[in-house]
Structures are given as structure tokens and as C-alpha cells.
Design a protein around this motif. Sequence first.
Motif, PDB file in Angstrom:
ATOM      1  N   LYS A   1       8.065   9.250  -8.816  1.00 23.65           N
ATOM      2  CA  LYS A   1       6.936   8.594  -8.159  1.00 23.65           C
ATOM      3  C   LYS A   1       6.486   7.348  -8.917  1.00 23.65           C
ATOM      4  CE  LYS A   1       5.028  12.279  -5.423  1.00 23.65           C
ATOM      5  NZ  LYS A   1       3.799  12.838  -4.889  1.00 23.65           N
TER       6      LYS A   1
ATOM      7  N   VAL B   1       7.389  10.245   3.574  1.00 23.39           N
ATOM      8  CA  VAL B   1       5.957  10.040   3.379  1.00 23.39           C
ATOM      9  C   VAL B   1       5.488   8.898   4.281  1.00 23.39           C
ATOM     10  CG1 VAL B   1       4.180   9.433   1.696  1.00 23.39           C
ATOM     11  CG2 VAL B   1       6.126  10.847   1.009  1.00 23.39           C
TER      12      VAL B   1
ATOM     13  N   VAL C   1      -1.736   7.695   6.054  1.00 16.23           N
ATOM     14  CA  VAL C   1      -0.858   7.231   4.978  1.00 16.23           C
ATOM     15  C   VAL C   1      -0.876   8.267   3.852  1.00 16.23           C
ATOM     16  CG1 VAL C   1      -0.564   5.453   3.203  1.00 16.23           C
ATOM     17  CG2 VAL C   1      -1.082   4.796   5.561  1.00 16.23           C
ATOM     18  N   GLY C   2       0.300   8.608   3.381  1.00 17.56           N
ATOM     19  CA  GLY C   2       0.408   9.604   2.319  1.00 17.56           C
ATOM     20  C   GLY C   2       0.800  10.981   2.825  1.00 17.56           C
ATOM     21  N   ASP C   3       0.660  11.215   4.120  1.00 13.49           N
ATOM     22  CA  ASP C   3       1.063  12.523   4.654  1.00 13.49           C
ATOM     23  C   ASP C   3       2.569  12.738   4.470  1.00 13.49           C
ATOM     24  OD1 ASP C   3      -1.403  13.358   5.481  1.00 13.49           O
ATOM     25  OD2 ASP C   3      -1.124  12.842   7.600  1.00 13.49           O
ATOM     26  N   ARG C   4       2.889  13.941   4.117  1.00 12.55           N
ATOM     27  CA  ARG C   4       4.318  14.311   4.041  1.00 12.55           C
ATOM     28  C   ARG C   4       4.692  14.894   5.399  1.00 12.55           C
ATOM     29  NH1 ARG C   4       6.295  17.648  -0.434  1.00 12.55           N
ATOM     30  NH2 ARG C   4       5.302  19.321   0.753  1.00 12.55           N
TER      31      ARG C   4
ATOM     32  N   ARG D   1       2.541   4.522  -0.768  1.00  8.61           N
ATOM     33  CA  ARG D   1       2.130   5.485  -1.801  1.00  8.61           C
ATOM     34  C   ARG D   1       3.284   6.237  -2.421  1.00  8.61           C
ATOM     35  NH1 ARG D   1      -2.126   9.398   0.536  1.00  8.61           N
ATOM     36  NH2 ARG D   1      -1.502  10.475  -1.375  1.00  8.61           N
ATOM     37  N   THR D   2       4.226   6.632  -1.610  1.00  5.65           N
ATOM     38  CA  THR D   2       5.241   7.519  -2.180  1.00  5.65           C
ATOM     39  C   THR D   2       6.639   6.993  -1.892  1.00  5.65           C
ATOM     40  OG1 THR D   2       4.268   8.885  -0.440  1.00  5.65           O
ATOM     41  CG2 THR D   2       4.574   9.914  -2.594  1.00  5.65           C
TER      42      THR D   2
ATOM     43  N   GLU E   1       7.318   4.181  -7.367  1.00  6.47           N
ATOM     44  CA  GLU E   1       6.865   3.840  -6.027  1.00  6.47           C
ATOM     45  C   GLU E   1       6.229   2.470  -5.972  1.00  6.47           C
ATOM     46  OE1 GLU E   1       4.346   6.949  -4.755  1.00  6.47           O
ATOM     47  OE2 GLU E   1       5.953   8.436  -4.838  1.00  6.47           O
TER      48      GLU E   1
ATOM     49  N   ILE F   1       3.783   5.729   5.440  1.00  4.45           N
ATOM     50  CA  ILE F   1       3.310   4.531   4.735  1.00  4.45           C
ATOM     51  C   ILE F   1       2.486   3.627   5.643  1.00  4.45           C
ATOM     52  CG2 ILE F   1       5.147   4.538   3.001  1.00  4.45           C
ATOM     53  CD1 ILE F   1       6.564   2.372   4.675  1.00  4.45           C
TER      54      ILE F   1
ATOM     55  N   THR G   1       0.808  -1.219   0.000  1.00  3.19           N
ATOM     56  CA  THR G   1       0.000   0.000   0.000  1.00  3.19           C
ATOM     57  C   THR G   1       0.845   1.273   0.000  1.00  3.19           C
ATOM     58  OG1 THR G   1      -0.048  -0.079   2.397  1.00  3.19           O
ATOM     59  CG2 THR G   1      -1.901  -1.061   1.236  1.00  3.19           C
TER      60      THR G   1
END
Lengths: 474, 474
Positions: free
Chosen positions: A118, A198, A211-214, A50-51, A121, A200, A48
Motif C-alpha cells: 500500500k 478498490v 472511494v476506498g470500498d473493496r 487510495r489503494t 499507492e 477510486i 485521490t
Amino acid sequence: MSSCTLSSDDTLLFRALQKLTCGTPGPLNRRAKPRPRSRVPPRPLESTVRTLPDARPALPSCAPSVQLCAQVGNPAMSAEKEVAELATSVAAAEAGAGEDAPSQPPKAEAASDLQPPKASEGSAAASPLRSLVITGFGGYDKVKLQSRPAAPPAPGPGQLTLRVRACGLNFADLMARQGVYDRLPPLPFTPGMEGAGVVIAVGEGVSDRKVGDRVMVLIRLGMWQEEVTVPSANTFLMPDAMTFEEAAALLVNYITAYMILFDLGNLRPGHSVLVHMAAGGVGMAAGQLCRTVENVTVFGTASAGKHEMLKENGVMYPIDYHTADYVDEVKKISPKGVDIVMDPLGGSDTAKGYNLLKPLGKVVTYGMSNLVTGPKRNLMALARTWWNQFSVTAMQLLQTNRAVCGFNLGNLEGEVELVRNVVVRLLALYNQGQIKPRIDSVWPFEKVVDAMKQMQEKKNVGKVLLVPGPEKEN
Amino acid sequence: MSSCTLSSDDTLLFRALQKLTCGTPGPLNRRAKPRPRSRVPPRPLESTVRTLPDARPALPSCAPSVQLCAQVGNPAMSAEKEVAELATSVAAAEAGAGEDAPSQPPKAEAASDLQPPKASEGSAAASPLRSLVITGFGGYDKVKLQSRPAAPPAPGPGQLTLRVRACGLNFADLMARQGVYDRLPPLPFTPGMEGAGVVIAVGEGVSDRKVGDRVMVLIRLGMWQEEVTVPSANTFLMPDAMTFEEAAALLVNYITAYMILFDLGNLRPGHSVLVHMAAGGVGMAAGQLCRTVENVTVFGTASAGKHEMLKENGVMYPIDYHTADYVDEVKKISPKGVDIVMDPLGGSDTAKGYNLLKPLGKVVTYGMSNLVTGPKRNLMALARTWWNQFSVTAMQLLQTNRAVCGFNLGNLEGEVELVRNVVVRLLALYNQGQIKPRIDSVWPFEKVVDAMKQMQEKKNVGKVLLVPGPEKEN
């Protein structure tokens, strides 16, 4: 440079010197207790993600270590022993690593090139995860690029796991690699007190991150790896406009400069400040922060070649400490001295700073860079710095209306609110365009030695960063 | 109390101790150079005087001396030698002056009674002018009430002459009388670093003061006399609502507390402060100033009998240091300690304060009251205080994120702007009703010994004042 180095474990000598000159351990010599570390098993990458950066090269290198930094509990760092047990020391690159001329530093402008696309990824879910590991105290050959099998992220309660996109290198890292740093953890360990990446995976009870937050991270150590699990409380959401490189360059340097100038130095309109190593990470942050206060005069020391840049960064009076005595230079402009001296040097320079203070002036010592004169520990430099260490009595302070302060972000573990409040103010200043981290150079993990030389030889202007990529698979 | 006193000049011993423990004189041991003093001839009263007090009695007494204080050049003090040469030592009152029980202190409420009626102004133009004079270092018998012939005021350029209506007594006066104070002038001299009165003559170039103005004065020494000539720059106009007693109680204590809390301590909302001698002049000022900042927690030490008053003055947690260890008491309420420690004690108490600090906390040492244990110098107290004097290294500060500061208003001579800016802020707070000097007691010059005992025996709550009247002609 290093005229007298010891290959044996001179940490003991260092500590003996410390005791000799600092007095008996006691309240004044308080040291934080080492934290117990839990063990987190190595894990494969989760599908899963993302980045993910696509960089999981097997190239070796050497890396230093540090254990500055803020906030509580870092079970994420628990992988260190796993690293030691499971790691494949892919290559050592030890031959000549200590003294060879570094390769040309990549320019900051090239930083974006280093970011893995990306598109890649998640494509390397089965690849091992790479970490920089300190395997002993000494020269550049003591840092290794190692790898461990990937495993699914398994953040515990209150934790999150992130893919690291950039990490900061700090002067304390150089000291830690040499073993001239207090509160060093047992070997081997993964250094790195700051970074950005990022999210995960998030653990139980983490509601303000997804998930996905920087995020950017401030932690005691362990950031120099591709994937890391940290307490959510040690993370800060990145503004949309902020790059990973900026985020990895912000926390340690700007929190340090901010607390020195505002919490300890009490910077006010009309004040004057002497900033040593003004082209370094903290120095650059200090120059920008001084500009946020009306009518502040900034003196900054740096090599002549950096002076133009310093002027653009808020330093009115750059001083080349190679060719002039900075005390004389300051007094030519301001015979009464300055209100604040930021002292990362230690040794006899602290006393010089003290004697440059105006009434009600403050010298804030926040490092001992004079200890580091070459790639390895230099016993003469240790002894000289220690013997020349500044000492002051209450009566002397009373007679001179001065203040002496110490600052060490690493010892603010547990002061979550104190640090968080400063970060909130820094992010506001960033969003207003009043501060912007200047990136000197960005180096892949494989070139950590070159990154360290860039800093140790004082070639940098601004922040030196490490990134997991892009020299992967080569 | 004084278990081991020396009658010889133990200033030398004191200074030897100082050198022994403070190191060699040098930049860290900097002392301000004594100022050259011009001689001003004694003068009769001018017929144009507007607000003269009528008190010019010939009664003797004993008085201490001090030389704290702010700002530049005090040619007004130049009358000291004249005083010595011309004075008639009207009476000595030495018998038992050192140890007798003081008379009952006049209450603050009675202060107005002590003010000479304006009706008598100018009526005693030919009367001699009285001064309190220190004739030697030691007990209460070393202060004399002397008089000199009156002469017309003759302020030089930039100076003004005033009739003194009230003078402040400070703890440093007790130390100076005992000779345990740095930068003491040659004997004999008239002490007194603060006071208030009415302008009776202005010198050339003084455009912002006129005859009849009510002013308060901050000066190095010399205020304890009926008439004094000072640089106009050392005077501040009194607000209309301010009494002479309040004016004489404001400057030293409130400037000290303000600079300690705001310039050095960096007091901010949410901070906590430990105030020693919280019922003293500086302590009372600190309590009120802390209330001007949101959500500040104040711990204050004082005898139990003063605790109710302290609570009214901003101290949330009064501590009776006679019956409890203040370190324990603070930690019961705030286990992590405090942000600011105001330390007028010196000796081992500075280290106690240091160890009570939170991260980024500051201890500000601004006195050595532990030196004073009785009416005369106590060599044991000197030695104990000196040996226990706090000393700290840069490394210790670095490890603990703390600050150590010194404050001595007397060494801010020349910092006219720095002091003036603080006075402006203090007067604004006074006019807003946020601060109000609390007068403990008001004593005529004749009862200076009682006044000093009131302070030395820590009976006072707030400021102890001296006034030229009213026990005149008796």
C-alpha cells in the motif's frame, strides 16, 4: 492434442458446424445481440486514489479473452478500442509462447507476496495503464500486454472506477482465445469477466459505493486491466475478511455451481452428484456447496494426484478419468446412478451423463471443454464434439423421467436480481465459513500464458488468478 | 376430429413413427421391462368382509385401459387372464357406444348417493364380481363389463385384498384404449391405476394394514373391478375425513402435479407457472399446490366457461385457448415469460412452452394429449404430433439457460420411497386443508363410456370417477 489445426479463420467453419447440427437459427438458437459500446477516453491516474497497486510494468505477455458473464451495460469495456489504437505493444513474448513449458506456478500461499504494498499507492500516477488484449483468435501468441496513457478516472452516471487487484481466469477464456466461443466481440478486446479491487472514483447517482470500498465485479468482459470503469450494479462489496484473491475467485465459479446445483439441479438432502473436473474452479465450488446440504454423495473426476485434496473438499468418491471409465466407477458405487450430473465437457459426455441419471435426475450442461484439446483450435475436436452433441426429444424425456438443462452465466446478462440474490446467499455462506475459494496459483499479467497453460493442461487445483503486479518495471 | 382412422392394428404404425423420430431404441429410448405376472385364481367373497359395497350387478358397458402408475409388483393384476378366460361377457352395449351423446353427468354432489349402503355389506357373498375389461384397441366399444364367479379372497404374502369403492379415470386411459400408449400389456386386461376401498383380507407378513382399513391404491393397472388384490406397499391409509371419491381422485393427479412442480420444476416463491388443461385433474391439483408457495403467478388454459372456477382454484390468469393464442396472452401479462410450463399436450406445444421460458425456466412434458383427437386412433394426429415433437440439443440449452424435463408416473415403478415421500407430504397438505380433490362427476361402471366422453370432450372440471355401484342388478 491438436492433431489438426487451422491457421485461417475457422470461426466460420465452427459456426457452419453449429448451424449444421443445431438446426436453423431461431428461437431455439437465440443469441443475445452484441451491446453497443461507448468510448471512454484514456485517463491519467487521479491523485485521490487510495489503494492503487503499484504495478504498472511494461513487460509484455500474451492473454486470452472471454465474454461470459452477468449483468447489464459495461461501458467500462469501451476502452477496448482505445487500447487498440493507443496501446504500445510493449513486447510480444511470442517466441515459443504456445508450447513452451510454463514456469513453475506460484503457490497460492505466495499470493499475498504478489500484492503491491500500500505504501506505493498513488506513487505512479503518471505511469501508463496496462491491459491484456486479445488481438486475434488462435494460440497463446494472440494475447498481448499493452499499455495506454493514464488519465483521471471519469465514471459516468451509475458507474464507478476501480483499481484492479486480482482477476479470475476461466475455462471459457481458453475457448474464447481460440475463437470457439459464442458471442465473441470484435477484435481486439480486453477479456476478463471477474475481478476485485478498490474503488477510486464514483459517478453520478452512485450512492451505495464510495472511494476506498473493496469490491468484486462480475461483468461480460474487460477486467484484465489495471484500472476499469464498470456499472456500479455489477459490483458487490467484499466482506472484511475476504482477500482480493478470494474475491476474484468467487463470483463466476460459485454463482455457476450454485445455480446449477440449486436453481436447476434442485439439490436436496440424500441426493447424489457427479462433478466433472472436480478440482477446477466450478468443481471446487460444487464440492463445498454440496456439503451445505445434508447427506449428499459427491462423485468427482480428476487426476489421481488431486484425489486427497478432493476428499477434503467434499468429494466422497474421486475418480481418475485417465485410468477408469467414470460411468463404470459411479455404477459400482451407485448402480441406479446419480441425481445430478454437472457437465462442463459437452460432446458425447453429455449423453453419458444423461444415461447415468436416476429417475427425476438432471444433467446440467454448462460448457464444451471437449472443444479445447490444445493451445489452438482443433477442427477435429470441434467436429467430433459437434457430431456427438447430445440431442433429446420430448418423448425420450417422458419415457425416462429425466431432465436436461443448460447453464451459461454469460447469457444471464440483464438478470441482475437473479444473480444478485445468489451472491447474497454466497456471501452469507462465506461469512459462515461454509465456502472458501481455493486459490491454485496467482500469476502476474506478464505470465498470463503460464496461467493459461496451468488451466488448459489441467494442473490446477482450484482457481487460477491474474494480478497486475508484482513483476512491474522489470 | 378423427379424419383418418385405421381399423387394423396401427400400434405398429405408431411404434414405427416413434422409432423414426425418436431414433433407435437404446439408453435414450429405454423402456421398463414388463413384469412377470403370477396367476391368482378367482375367489368367492369371504364371510368376514366388513365394508363390502353391495354392488355386483351384471350390467355391461365399455371401458378403456391404462398402464401408468407407480411402485412395484402387482400380482393383484394377475387376475387379468383369469378374467379373460372365465369372464362372462354379460353384455356388450356396443351399439352406438362410440358416438352417442353421453347421458347427463352425475354431479359431484351426488357422489355420496352412489356409495352402497353399509347395511348391505356381506349380503351378496355369492354374487359374481364385476370387472371392466379392455378387449381390443380402438373406440368405446372395446371396453366390456364382465363378471367372474366370486371366490374367497386369497392375498399372497405382502398383499391385501380390498373391495373397491371408487376408481380414478385418467387421460392416459383414453390413450391406452386407443392403443397410443407405450408399454401396453397383452389384451385383454383390466385397466385402472388408482382407486380406494376397504381391506377385506390381508396376506402373510402384512402388519401395517388390517381388515376394515380404508385405503387408497396406486398401481400399474387393474383397479377397475369390484375386488382387487394388490401389494400392501401400493396402498396408503386414508385420513378419517377423506371420502372414497377424494381418495380415488388424489394419487395420480396430485403426485404428478407435485413432482412436476417441486421435484422437476423447483417451484419457489415469486415464480410463474403456465398450467395447460387447468380444469383437468392434474391442472386442478397444480392450481392448489401453487397456492402453497408464496407469491406464485399461475396462468391456466381452459374453456371460458370454466374460468370462474379456475380463479377460485388458484389460477390468476385463465386463458381460453379456443379464442386466443396462449403464448400471446401470457406475454401480454409477463413479457419475459414464465418459470415453469406444465405440458401435457406434446407435439408443437412443447416447443411453444420452451420458448415461453424465462432464464432458468423449465418445461415439463408429461403427456401427449395432442395424440387423442377423437374416440379412435387418428393417424394424422399421431403423425403430426410426432413430426412436431420437440427436440433440443445440449448447445441450444446452453445458449438459453433453460431446462426440458419429462415426467411419467407410470415409469416410476420401483421408486417406492420416492412416491411414498410425496404421498406423505400430500396427506399432510390435505389434513391442513391446503389441497382438496375436486370431483367433477362419478359414474357407475355401466356408464364408463359416458365417463370417458366427459373427459375426452373436455367437459370435466376436476376428476372423473368410476364406482362399482349403484346401478346394480338392473
